[in-house]
Design a protein around this motif. Structure first.
Motif, PDB file in Angstrom:
ATOM      1  N   GLY A 128      23.468  23.863  23.012  1.00  0.00           N
ATOM      2  CA  GLY A 128      24.906  23.649  23.058  1.00  0.00           C
ATOM      3  C   GLY A 128      25.482  23.894  24.436  1.00  0.00           C
ATOM      4  N   ALA A 129      26.696  24.442  24.475  1.00  0.00           N
ATOM      5  CA  ALA A 129      27.414  24.625  25.735  1.00  0.00           C
ATOM      6  C   ALA A 129      26.725  25.604  26.674  1.00  0.00           C
ATOM      7  N   ASP A 130      25.791  26.407  26.158  1.00  0.00           N
ATOM      8  CA  ASP A 130      25.081  27.364  27.011  1.00  0.00           C
ATOM      9  C   ASP A 130      24.134  26.673  27.987  1.00  0.00           C
ATOM     10  N   SER A 131      23.784  25.402  27.740  1.00  0.00           N
ATOM     11  CA  SER A 131      22.795  24.706  28.566  1.00  0.00           C
ATOM     12  C   SER A 131      23.423  23.788  29.611  1.00  0.00           C
ATOM     13  N   VAL A 132      24.470  23.063  29.245  1.00  0.00           N
ATOM     14  CA  VAL A 132      25.108  22.115  30.167  1.00  0.00           C
ATOM     15  C   VAL A 132      26.611  22.323  30.121  1.00  0.00           C
ATOM     16  N   LYS A 133      27.205  22.667  31.258  1.00  0.00           N
ATOM     17  CA  LYS A 133      28.651  22.903  31.310  1.00  0.00           C
ATOM     18  C   LYS A 133      29.416  21.585  31.158  1.00  0.00           C
ATOM     19  N   ASP A 134      30.504  21.663  30.415  1.00  0.00           N
ATOM     20  CA  ASP A 134      31.333  20.478  30.197  1.00  0.00           C
ATOM     21  C   ASP A 134      32.404  20.398  31.278  1.00  0.00           C
ATOM     22  N   SER A 135      31.968  20.056  32.491  1.00  0.00           N
ATOM     23  CA  SER A 135      32.883  19.971  33.636  1.00  0.00           C
ATOM     24  C   SER A 135      33.012  18.523  34.092  1.00  0.00           C
ATOM     25  N   TRP A 136      34.036  18.279  34.898  1.00  0.00           N
ATOM     26  CA  TRP A 136      34.220  16.925  35.431  1.00  0.00           C
ATOM     27  C   TRP A 136      33.115  16.574  36.436  1.00  0.00           C
ATOM     28  N   LYS A 137      32.579  17.597  37.095  1.00  0.00           N
ATOM     29  CA  LYS A 137      31.453  17.352  38.005  1.00  0.00           C
ATOM     30  C   LYS A 137      30.264  16.811  37.223  1.00  0.00           C
ATOM     31  N   SER A 138      29.983  17.445  36.074  1.00  0.00           N
ATOM     32  CA  SER A 138      28.894  16.975  35.216  1.00  0.00           C
ATOM     33  C   SER A 138      29.179  15.565  34.715  1.00  0.00           C
ATOM     34  N   ALA A 139      30.453  15.313  34.377  1.00  0.00           N
ATOM     35  CA  ALA A 139      30.838  13.997  33.863  1.00  0.00           C
ATOM     36  C   ALA A 139      30.630  12.903  34.909  1.00  0.00           C
ATOM     37  N   VAL A 140      30.990  13.207  36.161  1.00  0.00           N
ATOM     38  CA  VAL A 140      30.827  12.223  37.238  1.00  0.00           C
ATOM     39  C   VAL A 140      29.347  11.938  37.488  1.00  0.00           C
ATOM     40  N   LEU A 141      28.550  13.002  37.540  1.00  0.00           N
ATOM     41  CA  LEU A 141      27.113  12.832  37.761  1.00  0.00           C
ATOM     42  C   LEU A 141      26.457  12.048  36.621  1.00  0.00           C
ATOM     43  N   MET A 142      26.821  12.388  35.387  1.00  0.00           N
ATOM     44  CA  MET A 142      26.259  11.679  34.243  1.00  0.00           C
ATOM     45  C   MET A 142      26.737  10.235  34.206  1.00  0.00           C
ATOM     46  N   GLY A 143      27.966  10.013  34.646  1.00  0.00           N
ATOM     47  CA  GLY A 143      28.471   8.644  34.707  1.00  0.00           C
ATOM     48  C   GLY A 143      27.674   7.796  35.683  1.00  0.00           C
ATOM     49  N   LEU A 144      27.346   8.382  36.831  1.00  0.00           N
ATOM     50  CA  LEU A 144      26.567   7.664  37.851  1.00  0.00           C
ATOM     51  C   LEU A 144      25.155   7.397  37.355  1.00  0.00           C
ATOM     52  N   PHE A 145      24.498   8.428  36.822  1.00  0.00           N
ATOM     53  CA  PHE A 145      23.135   8.257  36.335  1.00  0.00           C
ATOM     54  C   PHE A 145      23.078   7.364  35.104  1.00  0.00           C
ATOM     55  N   GLY A 146      24.154   7.381  34.310  1.00  0.00           N
ATOM     56  CA  GLY A 146      24.216   6.492  33.156  1.00  0.00           C
ATOM     57  C   GLY A 146      24.184   5.036  33.571  1.00  0.00           C
ATOM     58  N   LEU A 147      24.900   4.710  34.634  1.00  0.00           N
ATOM     59  CA  LEU A 147      24.908   3.345  35.149  1.00  0.00           C
ATOM     60  C   LEU A 147      23.502   2.931  35.573  1.00  0.00           C
ATOM     61  N   PHE A 148      22.815   3.835  36.278  1.00  0.00           N
ATOM     62  CA  PHE A 148      21.450   3.551  36.718  1.00  0.00           C
ATOM     63  C   PHE A 148      20.502   3.400  35.522  1.00  0.00           C
ATOM     64  N   ALA A 149      20.601   4.342  34.562  1.00  0.00           N
ATOM     65  CA  ALA A 149      19.691   4.337  33.410  1.00  0.00           C
ATOM     66  C   ALA A 149      19.873   3.091  32.556  1.00  0.00           C
ATOM     67  N   GLY A 150      21.111   2.628  32.402  1.00  0.00           N
ATOM     68  CA  GLY A 150      21.358   1.429  31.607  1.00  0.00           C
ATOM     69  C   GLY A 150      20.862   0.168  32.279  1.00  0.00           C
ATOM     70  N   CYS A 151      20.837   0.194  33.620  1.00  0.00           N
ATOM     71  CA  CYS A 151      20.453  -0.999  34.386  1.00  0.00           C
ATOM     72  C   CYS A 151      18.999  -0.914  34.850  1.00  0.00           C
TER      73      CYS A 151
END
Length: 459
Positions: A177-200
């Motif tokens: 849960g939240a103990d492993s990955v912080k729910d921050s906007w920094k995490s959101a931006v990084l995941m958004g970038l990697f999500g684009l790469f992973a989908g493509c």
């Protein structure tokens, strides 16, 4: 020296794990050093500006901006795999040795990612780490074309590492849960970038990544976890990556349309190839599943944690099933689906505790199993390395002749034709090498790569 010994004693598991990964790196580098560029590899050293033979204006990649221009052209003229080929074009200017080292590092990283997806939230399991690398050796499809061949490695090995890296936070959050990955906007931006790469990444895998991450979000809902913003932002950008991949105008040069009857025939072919590629892996999964169910010391027999391997299984099945809609289905397109099956086998293996059995019996059993499979691997590696070297011994004189011709300022050179081995670990067993006609497209790109006017293969 005493401090080093003390550090090793305190971190025995980490040190042993590092040594296992170093061994995997050395092993792959050894075989990588007996492989050279072939087929499309020569083309991707240049800005992509034509699907055919090189143009007089075609020039080598010399900057990051060149890669951007090249991938825009690639998207328009060839296909939408701009992540794979863009990364390849960023690596190739640093030379062949750099590629071999980088490729070996990615291979080791993929094994570690498979391991982390399998055991995250549980105790370290060194025997599993060894077995993961052995499983990769035996089960990754068309190993030579998906791991050793530069263009193939970028499309399959490197992309699989990108996808598992992107999915790891979803797996971590599912465990703690939240103990492993912080729910921050920094995490959101990084995941958004990697999500684009992973989908493509690849046509049959990008959608599978979206499905797996969506199922993890449903898992959070079932467990009562807060849905973190980075999780759904990652899914949204991964969908964008899939759209970018599939919308490439270059894709339409290959017609994949088929009637319902033809799709059924293709689906039968997909099932047959899956059976060929993964039969023994399914057997292993079945065995460890039975052992995990028989383990009376576990407390989550049919608990919610069993949804985790099910998520990977659904994703793997989806990645395989969509291949029925593809006009071409080489075995290497099963790569990421097979990786997910290895994750499932690893997850089940890590669930086997048998706490009611004396610890030394369990430890001895794991060590014995690992030792047996390691011996089998070493025998296989020695055999397959000999096969790869036999092909490289045919190629090496041609490389030396080309280098000598360049040094002497000669415009024409003859190189020996190659008869590759039938090993699945040999990239030349499937990837086209130079032929006896200087007009052959591979010859043309080799000429452009080495700066020679005419390269001809001779018997």
């Amino acid at each position: 020296m005493d401090k080093v010994v003390e550090f090793i004693k305190k971190n025995k598991v980490k040190v042993a794990g590092a040594l296992i990964m170093i061994a995997a790196f050395v092993i792959l580098l050894i075989i990588n050093l007996h492989v050279d560029y072939t087929s499309d590899d020569f083309r991707y050293r240049f800005i992509y500006d034509t699907p055919g033979n090189p143009l007089p204006t075609t020039k080598k990649i010399s900057s990051f901006w060149d890669v951007i221009i090249s991938m825009i052209n690639h998207w328009k003229l060839c296909n939408g795999r701009v992540v794979a080929h863009g990364l390849l074009q960023m690596v190739m200017p640093f030379g062949k040795l750099f590629f071999r080292i980088f490729n070996s590092l990615v291979y080791v990283s993929l094994g570690f990612l498979i391991y982390k997806h399998s055991v995250y939230g549980k105790k370290s399991n060194l025997s599993l780490l060894v077995l993961v690398y052995i499983g990769m050796w035996f089960f990754l499809p068309q190993f030579g074309l998906s791991v050793m061949w530069a263009s193939g490695a970028a499309n399959y090995l490197w992309c699989a590492a990108i996808m598992l890296s992107f999915m790891l936070p979803y797996r971590m959050y599912a465990a703690n849960g939240a103990d492993s990955v912080k729910d921050s906007w920094k995490s959101a931006v990084l995941m958004g970038l990697f999500g684009l790469f992973a989908g493509c990444t690849n046509e049959n895998t990008g959608g599978g990544v979206v499905l797996i991450c969506t199922l993890f979000i449903l898992f959070y809902k079932i467990k009562g976890f807060k849905i973190p913003k980075w999780s759904w932002i990652g899914v949204i950008t991964a969908v964008c990556g899939v759209v970018l991949l599939l919308a490439a105008p270059g894709n339409y040069r290959i017609d994949s349309k088929a009637s319902f009857a033809e799709i059924l025939i293709r689906f039968k072919d997909v099932i047959a190839k899956t059976e060929t590629l993964a039969f023994w892996l399914f057997v292993i999964i079945a065995v460890v599943l039975i052992l995990a169910l028989l383990d009376k010391s576990r407390h989550t027999k049919l608990g919610i944690n069993w949804l985790v391997p099910l998520i990977y299984f659904v994703g793997s099945v989806a990645m395989i099933s969509v291949l029925a809609f593809a006009a071409m289905r080489p075995e290497r397109t099963w790569f990421t689906a097979i990786v997910l099956l290895i994750v499932i086998a690893g997850w089940l293996y890590s669930e086997i505790k048998f706490s009611d059995v004396k610890p030394y019996i369990i430890t001895a059993s794991k060590l014995g199993l690992t030792a047996v499979f390691t011996i089998v691997f070493l025998i296989s590696f020695n055999k397959e390395l000999s096969a790869v070297k036999s092909t490289y011994d045919q190629i090496k004189p041609g490389l030396e002749a080309i280098e000598q011709a360049v040094e002497n300022g000669e415009n024409e050179v003859e190189i020996p034709l190659v008869t590759p081995s039938d090993s699945k670990y040999d990239p030349y067993n499937g990837a086209l090498y130079a032929g006896d006609s200087p007009t052959l497209w591979v010859n043309a790109w080799m000429e452009k790569y080495y700066g020679i006017e005419k390269i001809t293969g001779v018997k």
